[in-house]
Design a protein around this motif. Structure first.
Motif, mmCIF file in Angstrom:
data_model
loop_
_atom_site.group_PDB
_atom_site.id
_atom_site.type_symbol
_atom_site.label_atom_id
_atom_site.label_comp_id
_atom_site.label_asym_id
_atom_site.label_seq_id
_atom_site.Cartn_x
_atom_site.Cartn_y
_atom_site.Cartn_z
ATOM 1 N N LEU A 1 11.603 2.765 0.153
ATOM 2 C CA LEU A 1 10.737 4.006 0.745
ATOM 3 C C LEU A 1 11.288 4.895 1.800
ATOM 4 O O LEU A 1 10.799 5.702 2.372
ATOM 5 N N ASP A 2 12.107 4.165 2.355
ATOM 6 C CA ASP A 2 12.688 4.809 3.693
ATOM 7 C C ASP A 2 11.659 4.941 4.688
ATOM 8 O O ASP A 2 11.402 5.812 5.477
ATOM 9 N N LEU A 3 10.961 3.834 4.776
ATOM 10 C CA LEU A 3 9.817 3.773 5.785
ATOM 11 C C LEU A 3 10.279 3.828 6.946
ATOM 12 O O LEU A 3 11.357 3.256 7.410
ATOM 13 N N PRO A 4 9.553 4.308 8.255
ATOM 14 C CA PRO A 4 10.005 4.388 9.355
ATOM 15 C C PRO A 4 10.012 2.860 9.822
ATOM 16 O O PRO A 4 9.250 2.021 9.508
ATOM 17 N N ALA B 1 0.899 -1.269 -0.153
ATOM 18 C CA ALA B 1 -0.217 0.162 -0.022
ATOM 19 C C ALA B 1 0.855 1.155 0.114
ATOM 20 O O ALA B 1 0.494 2.361 -0.722
ATOM 21 N N ALA B 2 1.909 1.362 0.680
ATOM 22 C CA ALA B 2 2.793 2.428 0.795
ATOM 23 C C ALA B 2 3.364 2.503 -0.461
ATOM 24 O O ALA B 2 3.658 3.722 -0.718
ATOM 25 N N ALA B 3 3.865 1.562 -1.372
ATOM 26 C CA ALA B 3 4.640 1.903 -2.544
ATOM 27 C C ALA B 3 3.390 2.367 -3.501
ATOM 28 O O ALA B 3 3.837 3.179 -4.259
ATOM 29 N N GLU B 4 2.271 1.979 -3.624
ATOM 30 C CA GLU B 4 1.298 2.441 -4.473
ATOM 31 C C GLU B 4 0.741 3.940 -4.112
ATOM 32 O O GLU B 4 0.779 4.835 -4.942
ATOM 33 N N GLU B 5 0.934 4.239 -2.840
ATOM 34 C CA GLU B 5 0.550 5.555 -2.215
ATOM 35 C C GLU B 5 1.713 6.612 -2.853
ATOM 36 O O GLU B 5 1.663 7.758 -3.089
#
Length: 292
Positions: free
Chosen positions: A280-283, A42-46
């Motif tokens: 995405l360098d996600l937390p 979901a984060a990739a698509e966002e």
């Protein structure tokens, strides 16, 4: 212990498209999609990165991930023989069929090279198989008949065009069967495998995960170097070598490990999600403690 994906293994720029296999790659062994992976997709698509599921599965077996494709909603199924819209009831929107005369030529060659081979025919509306072929518990409505009848024109009206021919052997190892089949009939069609058993998947000439993914990317003006791909089995090899950046799962077939330069954790340890998080360098809160 899972190895963390090094920063230098990431592409220099953020990709525009992620292409991932399902079984043994995105899915866990129980065929589920972990919460961590759902969040990463979901984060990739966002973030504006399209996600393509690229699998050997037929459209009717895509329920496991139908809810996790956003945006375009497309998936590549049957090793590239079908493009499927998961937002429209898993409708097949593009077919790259295996012509029955070509399939019959393969049958003839394989029966000579490996006489104990049994066959199944995957059409857009379902699978049908010979009496000695291992039955699919997910497809109780299959027609059971000699492969010559399964490839007859009469079946196409009700069951659709042929997507792939499947061949099973009980006396050969999976890789030996693949080598034997390619030697005997590789000039007719594309041969690959993704099963732990001696089960081959046979597509029309030039049809593969990679070639159909390339067509989809061309329509989106996405270059190979803008694609990150994930896989674990021989049917992923062409896709992994076509994509600008590719990752073999820790649980991959030796041929996949040999053909790729990047590694990630296995499917049980959310290896695809681990790479997406770093892309995405996600937390770190999105990550499960103790994993990459």
């Amino acid at each position: 212990m899972v190895t963390v994906t090094p920063a230098q293994d990431l592409p220099a720029t953020r990709p525009r498209l992620i292409a991932t296999d399902l079984d043994g790659t995105l899915l866990r062994d129980d065929k589920s999609v972990s919460d961590r992976t759902v969040a990463a997709l979901a984060a990739a698509e966002e973030a504006g990165i399209e996600v393509f599921f690229v699998t050997g599965r037929p459209a009717r077996w895509m329920g496991v991930v139908s809810d996790h494709v956003h945006g375009h909603g497309l998936a590549i199924c049957a090793n590239g023989a079908a493009v499927v819209d998961l937002h429209r009831g898993r409708e097949v929107v593009h077919v790259r069929e295996l012509l029955p005369p070509t399939a019959l030529s393969v049958v003839k060659e394989l029966r000579t090279a490996a006489p104990e081979t049994s066959f199944a025919v995957e059409r857009t509306a379902g699978i049908h198989y010979e009496p000695l072929y291992p039955q699919f518990h997910l497809d109780p409505g299959a027609v059971v008949a000699p492969v010559e009848e399964l490839l007859a024109p009469a079946l196409e009206e009700d069951h659709g065009p042929v997507l792939k021919l499947l061949a099973h052997h009980t006396g050969l190892t999976p890789d030996d069967f693949l080598d034997t089949a390619r030697t005997a009939a590789g000039h007719h069609a594309e041969f690959t495998r993704s099963s732990p058993s001696a089960l081959l998947e046979i597509s029309g000439p030039g049809v593969s995960k990679a070639s159909t993914l390339a067509l989809c990317c061309e329509r989106r003006n996405v270059a190979p170097e803008e694609v990150v791909a994930f896989g674990d089995m021989p049917n992923d090899l062409e896709m992994l070598t076509w994509a600008g950046t590719s990752y073999a799962m820790a649980n991959s077939h030796p041929a996949v490990l040999a053909a790729t330069t990047h590694r990630t954790a296995g499917n049980e340890d959310d290896g695809v999600a681990a790479v997406i998080e770093r892309l995405l360098d996600l937390p770190s809160a999105i990550r499960r403690p103790g994993t990459a």
